[in-house]
Design a protein around this motif. Structure first.
Motif, mmCIF file in Angstrom:
data_model
loop_
_atom_site.group_PDB
_atom_site.id
_atom_site.type_symbol
_atom_site.label_atom_id
_atom_site.label_comp_id
_atom_site.label_asym_id
_atom_site.label_seq_id
_atom_site.Cartn_x
_atom_site.Cartn_y
_atom_site.Cartn_z
ATOM 1 N N ASP A 283 0.803 -1.220 0.000
ATOM 2 C CA ASP A 283 0.000 0.000 0.000
ATOM 3 C C ASP A 283 0.840 1.277 0.000
ATOM 4 O O ASP A 283 0.297 2.379 0.066
ATOM 5 N N GLN A 284 2.153 1.166 -0.093
ATOM 6 C CA GLN A 284 3.019 2.335 -0.107
ATOM 7 C C GLN A 284 3.209 2.875 -1.529
ATOM 8 O O GLN A 284 2.722 2.298 -2.512
ATOM 9 N N PHE A 285 3.958 3.978 -1.595
ATOM 10 C CA PHE A 285 4.239 4.625 -2.872
ATOM 11 C C PHE A 285 5.738 4.856 -3.012
ATOM 12 O O PHE A 285 6.422 5.151 -2.031
ATOM 13 N N MET B 243 17.522 12.833 -7.366
ATOM 14 C CA MET B 243 17.839 13.577 -6.147
ATOM 15 C C MET B 243 17.282 12.900 -4.898
ATOM 16 O O MET B 243 17.809 13.091 -3.803
ATOM 17 N N ALA B 244 16.200 12.145 -5.043
ATOM 18 C CA ALA B 244 15.620 11.416 -3.914
ATOM 19 C C ALA B 244 14.834 10.238 -4.457
ATOM 20 O O ALA B 244 14.182 10.342 -5.499
ATOM 21 N N LYS B 245 14.913 9.125 -3.739
ATOM 22 C CA LYS B 245 14.179 7.928 -4.149
ATOM 23 C C LYS B 245 13.936 7.089 -2.905
ATOM 24 O O LYS B 245 14.881 6.550 -2.312
ATOM 25 N N THR B 246 12.674 6.989 -2.509
ATOM 26 C CA THR B 246 12.352 6.261 -1.291
ATOM 27 C C THR B 246 10.874 5.895 -1.303
ATOM 28 O O THR B 246 10.140 6.229 -2.238
ATOM 29 N N PHE B 247 10.425 5.205 -0.256
ATOM 30 C CA PHE B 247 9.021 4.814 -0.135
ATOM 31 C C PHE B 247 8.327 5.689 0.898
ATOM 32 O O PHE B 247 8.908 6.011 1.951
ATOM 33 N N VAL B 248 7.110 6.083 0.572
ATOM 34 C CA VAL B 248 6.299 6.879 1.500
ATOM 35 C C VAL B 248 4.926 6.227 1.621
ATOM 36 O O VAL B 248 4.555 5.348 0.839
ATOM 37 N N ASP B 249 4.148 6.699 2.602
ATOM 38 C CA ASP B 249 2.871 6.053 2.893
ATOM 39 C C ASP B 249 1.699 6.613 2.109
ATOM 40 O O ASP B 249 0.667 5.940 1.963
ATOM 41 N N GLN B 250 1.837 7.840 1.578
ATOM 42 C CA GLN B 250 0.728 8.454 0.873
ATOM 43 C C GLN B 250 1.237 9.186 -0.362
ATOM 44 O O GLN B 250 2.358 9.715 -0.361
ATOM 45 N N ALA B 251 0.410 9.233 -1.393
ATOM 46 C CA ALA B 251 0.744 10.035 -2.565
ATOM 47 C C ALA B 251 0.753 11.505 -2.171
ATOM 48 O O ALA B 251 -0.171 11.980 -1.498
ATOM 49 N N GLY B 252 1.797 12.209 -2.566
ATOM 50 C CA GLY B 252 1.951 13.609 -2.189
ATOM 51 C C GLY B 252 2.833 13.821 -0.986
ATOM 52 O O GLY B 252 3.279 14.946 -0.719
#
Length: 292
Positions: A103-105, A280-289
Motif C-alpha cells: 500500500d506504499q508509494f 535527487m531522492a528515491k524512497t518509499f512513502v505512505d501516501q501520494a503527495g
C-alpha cells in the motif's frame, strides 16, 4: 622501455592504493627523507635515477592495496566501463533489502534541464492512484483504471481496461545472465539495438524500485552489452561529477541522435542519473503527495 612505461606496467599489474594507504606511505616516505642520510634522499629526485629504482618505489606504494579494492576514482581517465558497472552492481547489493508494503508509494525526485524538477508518487503494487507532479496517476483495480487528465472532459473518471503496473518490481531476475535475457526479450527497440537496451536500463534504475539483487543484476547485465564506452569527467543533470557509461546509437539513426549516458558516483559507484537528469531522492512513502 622508459621509466613511465615501466611504471604503467607495474601499476596495471598490482593495482592502486587507497587514499588512506597512500597517506600512510607518504608519511613514512617524508619521515625517511627527514632522518635518512643525504645521499639516500637524493636518488629519488635526481635526473639520473635508475628505472629500476623508480619502478620499485612506485611498486612499494601501489601494492599497498589489492587490485579488487581499486575504485573508479574522481576524475579518472580511460575508465573501464565493465569495471564501473561491476562496481555499481556491488554497491547495489549494499542497499537495504526490506521490501516495501503493497500500500506504499515510490517517491522519486528528479532534477531536469533548465532547473526544472519532476516528482512522482507511484503505487508499489500498481493498484492505487498515485501522482505525477500534480496529475493523478491511475491505479489498476480489478482490471479497470479511472481516466484522469483526459482531453475530453466527458471521459474524466470513466473506467478503462488495464493491468497493474507496480513501481516495485519483485518479478525481475537476480542474476546478470537472466537479466540480460529479460532485457533482450523486452527492450523497446529492434533486435540488436543496444541503445534501446541502455534506455531500458535507465528506466528500471530511475522511476522503478528493484530488490538489491535485481539492481545488481541490472548493472551486471549492462556490463555484458557490446559496444560499451566510458565517458570520463562527466556530470549528471544536477552537476554532480561522476563517470559515464554509454552505448552507440543504433545504425540508421538521425545524425542528431545522441546515446544515453548513465552516470555513476566515482566514489560510491552508485547510480546518479544521466548526463541531463539526476535522481535527487528515491524512497518509499505512505501516501501520494507525501515527501520524505
Amino acid at each position: 622501455m622508459d621509466e613511465l612505461e615501466l611504471i604503467r606496467e607495474r601499476a596495471e599489474t598490482v593495482g592502486f592504493a587507497t587514499a588512506d594507504d597512500l597517506a600512510a606511505a607518504r608519511a613514512r616516505f617524508l619521515a625517511a627523507t627527514r632522518t635518512g642520510p643525504r645521499r639516500s634522499r637524493r636518488w629519488f629526485w635526481a635526473a639520473g635515477a635508475t628505472t629500476i629504482g623508480l619502478a620499485a618505489a612506485i611498486t612499494a606504494v601501489v601494492t599497498l592495496a589489492p587490485a579488487d579494492r581499486i575504485g573508479v576514482g574522481a576524475g579518472v581517465a580511460n575508465a573501464d566501463p565493465v569495471k564501473v558497472l561491476t562496481e555499481a552492481a556491488g554497491a547495489a547489493l549494499t542497499e537495504p533489502a526490506t521490501a516495501p508494503r503493497p500500500d506504499q508509494f515510490l517517491y522519486v525526485k528528479t532534477a531536469l534541464p533548465e532547473h526544472q524538477t519532476r516528482e512522482v508518487w507511484l503505487s508499489v503494487d500498481g493498484t492505487r492512484d498515485g501522482l505525477i507532479g500534480d496529475t493523478k496517476s491511475a491505479g489498476c483495480r480489478d482490471g479497470k483504471a479511472p481516466v484522469y487528465g483526459a482531453n475530453d472532459p466527458t471521459k474524466e473518471g470513466t473506467l478503462e481496461d488495464c493491468v497493474p503496473y507496480p513501481a516495485y518490481r519483485a518479478d525481475l531476475p537476480t542474476t546478470g545472465d537472466a537479466m540480460l535475457a529479460y532485457l533482450e526479450a523486452h527492450h523497446s527497440g529492434e533486435k540488436g539495438d543496444t541503445n534501446a537496451i541502455g534506455k531500458d536500463v535507465i528506466d528500471l534504475a530511475y522511476e522503478q524500485a528493484l530488490s538489491p539483487a535485481s539492481y545488481a543484476a541490472l548493472f551486471e547485465a549492462a556490463a555484458k552489452v557490446p559496444g560499451l564506452q566510458a565517458v570520463d569527467h562527466v556530470t549528471d543533470g544536477a552537476g554532480r561529477p561522476g563517470v559515464g557509461i554509454t552505448w552507440p546509437v543504433s545504425p540508421g539513426s538521425s545524425p542528431d541522435a545522441k546515446p544515453e549516458v548513465l552516470v555513476f558516483d566515482t566514489t560510491t559507484h552508485r547510480f546518479l542519473g544521466t548526463d541531463t537528469t539526476a535522481v535527487m531522492a528515491k524512497t518509499f512513502v505512505d501516501q501520494a503527495g507525501q515527501r520524505p
